[in-house]
Design a protein around this motif. Structure first.
Motif, mmCIF file in Angstrom:
data_model
loop_
_atom_site.group_PDB
_atom_site.id
_atom_site.type_symbol
_atom_site.label_atom_id
_atom_site.label_comp_id
_atom_site.label_asym_id
_atom_site.label_seq_id
_atom_site.Cartn_x
_atom_site.Cartn_y
_atom_site.Cartn_z
ATOM 1 N N TYR A 861 -16.931 -9.430 14.172
ATOM 2 C CA TYR A 861 -17.113 -8.119 13.556
ATOM 3 C C TYR A 861 -18.241 -8.145 12.529
ATOM 4 O O TYR A 861 -19.101 -7.251 12.496
ATOM 5 C CB TYR A 861 -15.807 -7.673 12.907
ATOM 6 C CG TYR A 861 -15.957 -6.441 12.051
ATOM 7 C CD1 TYR A 861 -16.001 -5.165 12.624
ATOM 8 C CD2 TYR A 861 -16.067 -6.538 10.658
ATOM 9 C CE1 TYR A 861 -16.145 -4.029 11.840
ATOM 10 C CE2 TYR A 861 -16.215 -5.414 9.868
ATOM 11 C CZ TYR A 861 -16.255 -4.161 10.460
ATOM 12 O OH TYR A 861 -16.415 -3.037 9.675
ATOM 13 N N SER A 864 -21.548 -8.430 14.371
ATOM 14 C CA SER A 864 -21.904 -7.299 15.224
ATOM 15 C C SER A 864 -22.101 -6.017 14.436
ATOM 16 O O SER A 864 -23.020 -5.221 14.737
ATOM 17 C CB SER A 864 -20.829 -7.072 16.286
ATOM 18 O OG SER A 864 -20.647 -8.228 17.074
ATOM 19 N N MET A 865 -21.277 -5.784 13.435
ATOM 20 C CA MET A 865 -21.306 -4.528 12.697
ATOM 21 C C MET A 865 -22.101 -4.608 11.410
ATOM 22 O O MET A 865 -22.301 -3.569 10.755
ATOM 23 C CB MET A 865 -19.864 -4.084 12.385
ATOM 24 C CG MET A 865 -18.984 -3.969 13.609
ATOM 25 S SD MET A 865 -19.642 -2.754 14.783
ATOM 26 C CE MET A 865 -18.441 -2.896 16.110
ATOM 27 N N ASP A 867 -21.204 -5.911 8.573
ATOM 28 C CA ASP A 867 -20.297 -5.617 7.469
ATOM 29 C C ASP A 867 -19.652 -6.909 6.998
ATOM 30 O O ASP A 867 -18.495 -7.210 7.327
ATOM 31 C CB ASP A 867 -19.241 -4.604 7.926
ATOM 32 C CG ASP A 867 -18.305 -4.198 6.789
ATOM 33 O OD1 ASP A 867 -18.628 -4.499 5.618
ATOM 34 O OD2 ASP A 867 -17.243 -3.611 7.076
ATOM 35 N N ASN A 872 -14.374 -2.094 6.933
ATOM 36 C CA ASN A 872 -13.810 -1.261 7.997
ATOM 37 C C ASN A 872 -13.183 -2.110 9.100
ATOM 38 O O ASN A 872 -12.999 -1.637 10.229
ATOM 39 C CB ASN A 872 -14.913 -0.357 8.581
ATOM 40 C CG ASN A 872 -14.337 0.810 9.361
ATOM 41 O OD1 ASN A 872 -13.308 1.380 8.986
ATOM 42 N ND2 ASN A 872 -14.996 1.174 10.453
ATOM 43 N N TYR A 873 -12.825 -3.350 8.762
ATOM 44 C CA TYR A 873 -12.329 -4.271 9.797
ATOM 45 C C TYR A 873 -10.979 -3.821 10.348
ATOM 46 O O TYR A 873 -10.722 -3.933 11.552
ATOM 47 C CB TYR A 873 -12.215 -5.682 9.213
ATOM 48 C CG TYR A 873 -11.578 -6.665 10.163
ATOM 49 C CD1 TYR A 873 -12.286 -7.173 11.251
ATOM 50 C CD2 TYR A 873 -10.249 -7.077 9.996
ATOM 51 C CE1 TYR A 873 -11.694 -8.064 12.139
ATOM 52 C CE2 TYR A 873 -9.658 -7.971 10.868
ATOM 53 C CZ TYR A 873 -10.384 -8.458 11.935
ATOM 54 O OH TYR A 873 -9.807 -9.328 12.822
ATOM 55 N N PHE A 876 -11.327 -1.333 12.912
ATOM 56 C CA PHE A 876 -11.977 -1.963 14.070
ATOM 57 C C PHE A 876 -10.952 -2.605 15.006
ATOM 58 O O PHE A 876 -11.129 -2.623 16.225
ATOM 59 C CB PHE A 876 -12.984 -2.998 13.551
ATOM 60 C CG PHE A 876 -13.514 -3.927 14.595
ATOM 61 C CD1 PHE A 876 -14.453 -3.502 15.529
ATOM 62 C CD2 PHE A 876 -13.076 -5.254 14.652
ATOM 63 C CE1 PHE A 876 -14.942 -4.382 16.496
ATOM 64 C CE2 PHE A 876 -13.565 -6.121 15.612
ATOM 65 C CZ PHE A 876 -14.503 -5.694 16.532
#
Length: 1012
Positions: A861, A864-865, A867, A872-873, A876
């Motif tokens: 995460y 890829s994001m 963050d 915001n995991y 997700f």
């Protein structure tokens, strides 16, 4: 040896006579033929009890006998006074009152023998509470002395009191000199003629081997005391290739001094001073001088140090006698493997038991300084344990102590990892988002009666989950994998030093003789019966052989049958675990008792706990059934030696226990929540939906299950090991003492010496250590396979083992008969089992981290994001579901969530609006790839490091290897020199005999000539 003098009657009623006093008279009466005849024809009990026996030779000035009488009672017989006869002889009182201890009696005897007209101060007068220190034995002694007070000082015969007689014959023959090395017991009242004949033949064969026997028929249980003279011990020590210490030889001091200097470094001296409180009491357990050991041979008897404690110690003597007992026939004529050995006689009921005796002095010392909970921090006296129980038992306690010490660093590290979770509790983004969330509605967790629920209901469980699923989880798993290898490698080095110190270097199971049961099995086989014996054509005597047993034609079928039944029970265990899983899926068992199954308390806490308790009960029941079955299966196999038998039994049992104890944990770690499906298409088993992990993951439930099974198993084992033996021993002791199984009081068994006391103890089996090893190795599996789910698991194991060492010691010293000492050079197949478990633990840890923690999804995460803070995991990891797509619509009734159109569930799937609704997105495949890559990388790195450690840490240290080589060189040179000196003496003797022979020949010729 004993002579009798008639004296006046006792001045107290016969009903007050102690039973042990009566046994005293009956026993010493049998020692003399005239007294035995008188006792056989006596008209009343009082006439026998008015006879006092004397012996001036044995009691006059015998200070060692007086000291023997002051021995303390066992731990369960408190209040026995301790003082020396010399103190009382010199007038030193204790407490100012009358002293009636055995030492005081001995001092009084010495005073009478020396012609004193008065007794030392404090003897024979009871004031206040002074009589409390004496006990029942001293009361008998006082009465006996009181009845002989009119004896003249000039009389050289002194009365033998009960206490003096007891100290003399407590664990000796009636002559007071020969020690009792082994005891056979049988019921003298109900013995049949066939059994009596077998006993006579068996005992005659024992006497032919050189053993000395003495019968004790005072009570209804008759005993046969066995003593092994030195010539018997020497003969069989040579046959069994037993190593014994040598006298100091030239050059050994240099080797020992250099070895001691290498170990006495500044660091070792510093550690010894820092941990002085845990060191042994050197006064009670003095450090022994090192010796070089050599296999015993009667030709080299002059070379051995016969005064060394390791020279044919008690454990070795008992093992030699047991070897003889196992190989004597009890049927004349047809002497086959079916009619030999003490085990067969005990099995057939000819003898009730055969056992060795505890040593009062050594056992009291070990009970006080070793088998004592208050000594939990002290080191173990391993040399004395080896002398008392033999090398096999001593190695178990050495291994358990070493394993416990090695748990200390990993326990400290586990506590630090757990504290890290507490310190960083508030920084976890997942638990923070869950607790702050007020609007996320989760899908129902069952089909019909479950309601929607809010995500923030799992706030508490998500926080607890963070304690075990954080950044330190991987570090702890890595440390555990390295620790396991370090522990195993260093144990091999440590045990090599112990084995060498005990003179067992080079001992292998190939030295062992075949088991009598194995030979009997061969003799019953049609294919092998002709090869089992060889008959001498001239004498007709049959000699037992050890034929080769082919595997495929003979051994294969028993082995295949044995292991097939093991697989069957493994399947039964798996089915039982599957049944518990179905229970968890159905969620029926505790629904009506524990409230609504919609509550998070039920889902997160109650259901896993009840399932864990049921799992523990099922595991324990299957364990009890299979353990007894495994013994019968192993008896069906062709196991040549006792070591092969133990290893076969161990492997079958442990493979079953591995599946039995770990299968539920493997299910939670690897299967639960992995193949659930999604609300529109759930994967079902027998119509039930598979279990789901809560939003925090399944690691917390794995932690709970681990704690319940691990702690519950340790509690159950503690009860089984300590409470049950204590109750059984107490019940047996009371049964014999009070004659509950007999119709009249005369049938009671009164414990008045060592072999009658030990008769009431529980038998010690040859594989008695199997249960102890299994308990610890299963625990080792818990902490290596699953401890990353609970970093405090090593600490629980450490606390348990600190107490376990002392409890095992107490059990063996108090509740069990003394086991026959057995030689061993390592812990056997258990080390190989732990090595395999360590390798499985690497793969297990990798898969748990990859699939049961949030490590890989977080990394993917963040990459890829973009963050890295994982803000915001949580969103997700939650997929969206449209409630109109339910496969089975829930029955909500009056629920406030009747109008919900969207709910969330823990999965990586597309949303309902996606062109491919509910399919796997690309991010799922990235996470799966990352998980598989982590498993491969983690396994290879850990395996490589473990291989490097195994290579870098040799099984035997270089220092010890060098010392062994130097000792072998000195030993060879010493023997060569001894043989040279011996040959020179023989040659010199022959030279001296030649002139003498010539002179004798000339004299005989002259005599013949003169005669002619």
């Amino acid at each position: 040896m004993y002579s009798a003098v008639r004296t006046h009657d006792y001045d107290y009623p016969e009903s007050e006579m102690d039973e042990r006093e009566s046994l005293y008279f009956d026993t010493i009466s049998l020692a003399d033929s005239e007294a035995a005849a008188a006792a056989a024809h006596r008209k009343s009990i009082s006439q026998s009890r008015n006879t006092i026996y004397h012996s001036a030779v044995d009691l006059a000035g015998d200070e060692s006998r007086s000291r023997a009488a002051e021995h303390a009672a066992l731990a369960w017989q408190p209040g026995y006074r301790q003082s020396t006869a010399l103190e009382h002889l010199n007038g030193i009182g204790i407490g100012g009152g009358g002293d009636h201890t055995d030492a005081a009696i001995a001092a009084q005897m010495i005073a009478l023998q020396n012609g004193r007209n008065h007794l030392p101060t404090g003897i024979g007068v009871t004031e206040g509470n002074g009589a409390q220190g004496g006990g029942g034995d001293d009361e008998v002694s006082r009465r006996l002395l009181r009845s002989s007070s009119n004896i003249s000082n000039k009389d050289k015969k002194l009365p033998i009191t009960y206490s003096q007689w007891k100290s003399r014959t407590y664990r000796r023959f009636d002559d007071g000199k020969r020690s009792v090395d082994f005891v056979l017991a049988y019921n003298g009242e109900t013995q049949s003629e066939e059994h009596r004949r077998k006993c006579e033949i068996f005992e005659a064969n024992l006497q032919r081997e050189g053993l000395q026997l003495e019968h004790n028929k005072v009570q209804r249980v008759h005993f046969i005391k066995i003593h092994a003279p030195a010539e018997v011990l020497y003969r069989y020590a040579e046959i069994l290739k037993i190593k014994v210490p040598l006298k100091p030889i030239p050059g050994q001091e240099q080797i020992f001094a250099e070895s001691a200097h290498e170990f006495k470094t500044c660091l070792s001296r510093l550690c010894r001073s820092l941990f002085s409180s845990v060191q042994l009491n050197t006064e009670l357990f003095p450090e022994r001088e090192p010796r070089i050991h050599l296999e015993f041979a009667r030709n080299y008897l002059e070379l051995y140090d016969t005064e060394h404690p390791n020279f044919l110690d008690a454990g070795t003597r008992y093992s030699i006698i047991n070897f003889i007992l196992q190989r004597q026939h009890f049927v004349e004529g047809e002497e086959t493997a079916d009619n030999l050995g003490i085990e067969k006689l005990v099995q057939d009921g000819v003898y009730t038991c055969a056992y060795t005796l505890h040593d009062k002095d050594d056992r009291d010392r070990l009970l006080k300084e070793w088998a004592n909970i208050s000594k939990w921090k002290n080191l173990q006296p391993l040399d004395q344990i080896k002398d008392y129980f033999g090398a096999k038992v001593a190695l178990y306690f050495a291994w358990l102590g070493f394993y416990t010490q090695m748990l200390i660093p990993i326990s400290v590290f586990g506590v630090l990892c757990f504290l890290y979770g507490f310190v960083t509790w508030s920084s976890d983004p997942i638990s923070r988002d869950i607790c702050n969330d007020n609007g996320t509605i989760m899908c129902p967790q069952c089909d019909r009666s479950c309601d929607y629920w809010r995500l923030n209901e799992t706030c508490t469980s998500s926080k607890f989950n963070y304690l075990i699923d954080n950044n330190m989880t991987v570090v702890f798993a890595f440390s555990m994998a390295i620790w396991a290898v370090v522990y195993l490698e260093f144990w091999k080095r440590y045990s090599a030093g112990l084995v060498h110190r005990w003179g067992l270097t080079g001992f292998t199971h190939h030295v062992e003789h075949p088991r009598p049961q194995y030979l009997a099995k061969i003799s019953r086989s049609r294919r092998l019966a002709g090869k089992a014996y060889e008959e001498d054509e001239q004498t007709g005597k049959r000699t037992a052989l050890d034929p080769d047993v082919p595997f495929w034609s003979i051994k294969f079928l028993p082995n295949f049958t044995s292991y097939s039944i093991m697989v069957l029970f493994i399947c039964i265990s798996v089915i039982a675990i599957a049944g518990i899983i179905i229970y968890r899926m159905a969620q029926r068992a505790s629904h009506s008792i524990l409230g609504s199954e919609n509550s998070m308390t039920f889902k997160v806490m109650i259901l896993p706990m009840t399932a864990g308790v049921i799992d523990l009960i099922v595991i324990s029941l299957l364990d009890m059934v299979y353990s007894s079955l495994a013994v019968k299966l192993t008896n069906y196999e062709y196991c040549r030696t006792q070591t092969e038998y133990d290893e076969s039994l161990t492997i079958k049992n442990y493979v079953f226990q591995f599946v039995n104890y770990y299968s539920s944990l493997f299910y939670i770690a690897f299967l639960k929540g992995k193949f659930v499906g999604y609300p529109a298409k759930y994967n079902r088993v027998l119509g039930f939906r598979q279990e789901e992990c809560n939003p925090g993951g399944c690691l917390m439930e794995l932690c709970m299950q681990l704690v319940i099974i691990m702690a519950g198993k340790q509690a159950v084992n503690a009860i089984v090991e300590m409470l049950i033996p204590y109750l059984m021993r107490t019940f047996k002791e009371l049964s014999y003492r009070h004659g509950w199984y007999k119709s009249h009081q005369d049938q009671r068994l009164v414990p008045y010496n060592q072999f009658t006391e030990d008769y009431n103890l529980l038998p010690a089996e040859n594989n008695s250590l199997y249960v102890e090893y299994l308990e610890m190795v299963v625990q080792f599996g818990f902490i290596t396979l699953f401890s990353l789910a609970f970093p405090l698991a090593p600490l629980l194991a450490l606390l348990n083992n600190v107490i376990e060492v002392r409890l095992d010691a107490i059990k063996m010293l108090r509740f069990l008969r003394r086991p026959v000492g057995m030689r061993a050079r390592d812990i056997g197949v258990w080390h190989s089992i732990m090595t395999v478990v360590t390798r499985i633990a690497v793969a297990s840890s990798a898969m748990i981290i990859a699939f049961s923690t949030n490590l890989i999804p977080k990394i993917v995460y963040a990459a890829s994001m973009g963050d890295p803070e994982l803000n915001n995991y949580l969103n997700f990891t939650l997929a969206v579901f449209n409630t109109k797509d339910f496969q089975v619509q829930p029955l909500l009734g009056g629920s406030q969530h009747v109008n919900e159109t969207v709910c969330r569930y823990t999965e990586f799937r597309n949303s309902p609006e996606d062109p491919h609704p509910y399919k796997r997105p690309m991010i799922y495949w990235k996470i799966l790839t990352g998980r598989l890559a982590f498993i491969v990388i983690y396994q290879n790195i850990i395996t490589m490091l473990q291989g490097i450690l195994r290579w870098a840490v040799p099984d035997v240290s270089g220092r010890l290897l060098k010392r062994i080589k130097r000792e072998n060189f000195l030993l060879r040179e010493h023997i060569i020199e001894y043989e040279k000196q011996h040959a020179m003496k023989m040659a010199h003797k022959e030279v001296q005999e030649v002139p003498q022979k010539s002179e004798n020949g000339l004299r005989r010729r002259d005599e013949a000539t003169s005669f002619v």
